[in-house]
Design a protein around this motif. Structure first.
Motif, mmCIF file in Angstrom:
data_model
loop_
_atom_site.group_PDB
_atom_site.id
_atom_site.type_symbol
_atom_site.label_atom_id
_atom_site.label_comp_id
_atom_site.label_asym_id
_atom_site.label_seq_id
_atom_site.Cartn_x
_atom_site.Cartn_y
_atom_site.Cartn_z
ATOM 1 N N GLY A 229 -21.111 -10.031 -19.590
ATOM 2 C CA GLY A 229 -20.779 -8.679 -20.013
ATOM 3 C C GLY A 229 -21.079 -8.445 -21.477
ATOM 4 N N CYS A 230 -20.933 -9.487 -22.279
ATOM 5 C CA CYS A 230 -21.307 -9.403 -23.695
ATOM 6 C C CYS A 230 -22.824 -9.284 -23.831
ATOM 7 N N ILE A 231 -23.548 -10.126 -23.098
ATOM 8 C CA ILE A 231 -25.009 -10.071 -23.112
ATOM 9 C C ILE A 231 -25.493 -8.722 -22.602
ATOM 10 N N ALA A 232 -24.863 -8.230 -21.541
ATOM 11 C CA ALA A 232 -25.265 -6.959 -20.941
ATOM 12 C C ALA A 232 -25.024 -5.786 -21.889
ATOM 13 N N LEU A 233 -23.927 -5.834 -22.645
ATOM 14 C CA LEU A 233 -23.635 -4.731 -23.563
ATOM 15 C C LEU A 233 -24.746 -4.604 -24.602
ATOM 16 N N ARG A 234 -25.165 -5.713 -25.186
ATOM 17 C CA ARG A 234 -26.263 -5.625 -26.147
ATOM 18 C C ARG A 234 -27.551 -5.174 -25.455
ATOM 19 N N ALA A 235 -27.783 -5.649 -24.231
ATOM 20 C CA ALA A 235 -29.007 -5.278 -23.521
ATOM 21 C C ALA A 235 -29.090 -3.774 -23.300
ATOM 22 N N VAL A 236 -27.995 -3.149 -22.885
ATOM 23 C CA VAL A 236 -28.049 -1.702 -22.656
ATOM 24 C C VAL A 236 -28.050 -0.939 -23.972
ATOM 25 N N VAL B 30 -32.174 0.647 -17.124
ATOM 26 C CA VAL B 30 -31.278 0.735 -15.976
ATOM 27 C C VAL B 30 -30.645 2.124 -15.930
ATOM 28 N N SER B 31 -30.192 2.481 -14.737
ATOM 29 C CA SER B 31 -29.582 3.802 -14.535
ATOM 30 C C SER B 31 -28.074 3.789 -14.735
ATOM 31 N N GLY B 32 -27.486 2.609 -14.714
ATOM 32 C CA GLY B 32 -26.051 2.483 -14.906
ATOM 33 C C GLY B 32 -25.700 1.037 -15.165
ATOM 34 N N VAL B 33 -24.500 0.809 -15.714
ATOM 35 C CA VAL B 33 -24.078 -0.548 -16.028
ATOM 36 C C VAL B 33 -22.654 -0.754 -15.547
ATOM 37 N N MET B 34 -22.389 -1.961 -15.040
ATOM 38 C CA MET B 34 -21.062 -2.327 -14.563
ATOM 39 C C MET B 34 -20.633 -3.623 -15.238
ATOM 40 N N PHE B 35 -19.336 -3.746 -15.457
ATOM 41 C CA PHE B 35 -18.797 -4.937 -16.094
ATOM 42 C C PHE B 35 -17.568 -5.409 -15.335
ATOM 43 N N THR B 36 -17.401 -6.736 -15.252
ATOM 44 C CA THR B 36 -16.154 -7.309 -14.750
ATOM 45 C C THR B 36 -15.643 -8.272 -15.812
ATOM 46 N N ALA B 37 -14.437 -8.020 -16.281
ATOM 47 C CA ALA B 37 -13.823 -8.838 -17.339
ATOM 48 C C ALA B 37 -14.823 -9.157 -18.444
ATOM 49 N N PRO B 38 -15.430 -8.139 -19.061
ATOM 50 C CA PRO B 38 -16.470 -8.412 -20.065
ATOM 51 C C PRO B 38 -15.910 -9.094 -21.305
ATOM 52 N N MET B 39 -16.669 -10.050 -21.807
ATOM 53 C CA MET B 39 -16.259 -10.780 -23.014
ATOM 54 C C MET B 39 -16.660 -9.964 -24.241
ATOM 55 N N THR C 284 -16.205 -0.301 -15.355
ATOM 56 C CA THR C 284 -15.690 -1.593 -15.811
ATOM 57 C C THR C 284 -14.417 -1.948 -15.054
ATOM 58 N N PHE C 285 -14.343 -3.206 -14.613
ATOM 59 C CA PHE C 285 -13.153 -3.713 -13.918
ATOM 60 C C PHE C 285 -12.467 -4.752 -14.790
ATOM 61 N N LEU C 286 -11.149 -4.684 -14.819
ATOM 62 C CA LEU C 286 -10.350 -5.651 -15.561
ATOM 63 C C LEU C 286 -9.087 -5.938 -14.752
ATOM 64 N N GLY C 287 -8.859 -7.218 -14.423
ATOM 65 C CA GLY C 287 -7.659 -7.572 -13.678
ATOM 66 C C GLY C 287 -6.410 -7.423 -14.529
ATOM 67 N N THR C 288 -5.325 -7.035 -13.905
ATOM 68 C CA THR C 288 -4.075 -6.902 -14.652
ATOM 69 C C THR C 288 -3.528 -8.259 -15.074
ATOM 70 N N VAL D 107 -10.559 -13.221 -21.421
ATOM 71 C CA VAL D 107 -11.165 -12.343 -22.423
ATOM 72 C C VAL D 107 -10.085 -11.480 -23.070
ATOM 73 N N ASP D 108 -10.437 -10.861 -24.172
ATOM 74 C CA ASP D 108 -9.509 -10.010 -24.918
ATOM 75 C C ASP D 108 -9.424 -8.646 -24.246
ATOM 76 N N SER D 109 -8.352 -8.413 -23.517
ATOM 77 C CA SER D 109 -8.186 -7.150 -22.792
ATOM 78 C C SER D 109 -8.139 -5.960 -23.737
ATOM 79 N N ASP D 110 -7.553 -6.136 -24.915
ATOM 80 C CA ASP D 110 -7.476 -5.027 -25.869
ATOM 81 C C ASP D 110 -8.871 -4.555 -26.274
ATOM 82 N N ALA D 111 -9.807 -5.500 -26.430
ATOM 83 C CA ALA D 111 -11.173 -5.126 -26.797
ATOM 84 C C ALA D 111 -11.836 -4.311 -25.701
ATOM 85 N N VAL D 112 -11.519 -4.627 -24.442
ATOM 86 C CA VAL D 112 -12.066 -3.869 -23.316
ATOM 87 C C VAL D 112 -11.493 -2.455 -23.308
#
Length: 314
Positions: free
Chosen positions: A130-137, A143-152, A253-257, A262-267
């Motif tokens: 998710g960190c790599i993907a954020l810089r990539a986009v 791409v037409s859209g981006v998705m993240f799961t628990a991004p670092m 973006t998905f983040l488990g409760t 990863v740092d949830s606050d940053a997400v």
């Protein structure tokens, strides 16, 4: 055009017809790219795995995507999976510069173009991916859209440990010890050393066994803790990205409760300012929402299906 690479289909449990190839990056390293392509697919997910991960871990996820009418392309980043490892000790995760992963991204995009994978394309980045993907986009990945799961987008550290992590990882670099493994981590894959009860990845025992079996059957896929240099580079990259605006791109973006890696606050901070972005808090989910209980996985896939279908031309 691309040399065939091994794909361990028995442990991946992915869709039929999966293939893998070796692709050389612009700086001369060899990464492995896996593809589950369906000519009738309506689009393609470019899957960016997390640290320690490898293509086969996402075989079941690729099958879920196939049910949504999507092909899947996944990668072994440099330093993990069957890609070229950076250190002599292949069980320590390492990268020279965090932005080197963007070289792997460009190799992946080149491969996707050569295979003429169905468009539109979507990126899904998990954890480090998710960190790599954020810089990539941010840098204009097509791409037409981006998705993240628990991004670092930050590493979960207590206020007391954060300055220690910075100091120790920086000092190790200064005295040429950055190749050493980070404290409190193991040279063995996490599922091999952590019992299911109390693990930080998933609440689903069967899926945890699936992860554990993969590196036991194919030990060349295994990776342990990160190097001190990797830690320093990761802290620098997440800090750099935090100061940059989100791209004008649809985002889910998905983040488990129960997230604790990863740092949830940053997400929350990032998604709170993503104009065309949605943050889904997955109740009861841990770090691996794509590999959680069947109920959680079904809910995640339903939302991914809705998100991608809205971006696929009729």
């Amino acid at each position: 055009m691309f040399e065939k690479a091994p794909l361990f289909t028995d442990i991946a449990e992915g869709p039929k017809g999966g293939v893998a190839s070796w692709v050389e990056t612009e700086d001369g390293l060899r990464v492995r790219i896996g593809c589950w392509d369906d000519p009738a697919a309506k689009g393609t997910v470019l899957l960016f795995p997390g640290r320690t991960e490898y293509i086969e871990k996402y075989g079941r996820t690729a099958k879920d995507f196939a049910a949504l009418g999507l092909s899947t392309l996944a990668i072994d980043w440099r330093g993990q999976g069957l890609a070229d490892r950076i250190l002599r000790d292949r069980l320590i995760g390492h990268v020279d510069h965090f932005t080197d992963y963007q070289r792997d991204v460009r190799a992946m995009l080149r491969y996707a173009e050569a295979r003429r994978l169905p468009k539109p394309w979507f990126i899904l980045g998990h954890s480090m991916g998710g960190c790599i993907a954020l810089r990539a986009v941010m840098e204009g990945a097509p791409v037409s859209g981006v998705m993240f799961t628990a991004p670092m987008w930050g590493i979960q550290l207590t206020p007391l440990l954060r300055p220690v992590a910075w100091t120790v990882s920086w000092a190790a670099k200064m005295v040429s010890l950055g190749h050493l493994i980070a404290p409190s981590t193991s040279r063995k894959p996490y599922p091999e050393v952590a019992p299911f009860l109390g693990n930080l990845l998933t609440t689903d025992a069967e899926t945890y066994d699936y992860m554990k079996k993969q590196t036991r059957v194919e030990p060349d896929l295994a990776l342990g803790g990160p190097s001190l240099h990797w830690l320093n580079q990761a802290l620098r990259e997440t800090n750099a990205l935090a100061s940059m605006p989100s791209p004008k791109l649809p985002c889910l973006t998905f983040l488990g409760t129960l997230e604790s890696i990863v740092d949830s606050d940053a997400v929350h901070r990032r998604m709170g300012h993503w104009d065309d972005g949605q943050l889904v808090m997955q109740e009861g989910g841990q770090h691996e929402v794509l590999m959680e209980t069947p109920e959680i996985r079904a809910d995640v896939m339903r939302l991914i299906g809705e998100f991608t279908s809205e971006l696929i031309p009729a």
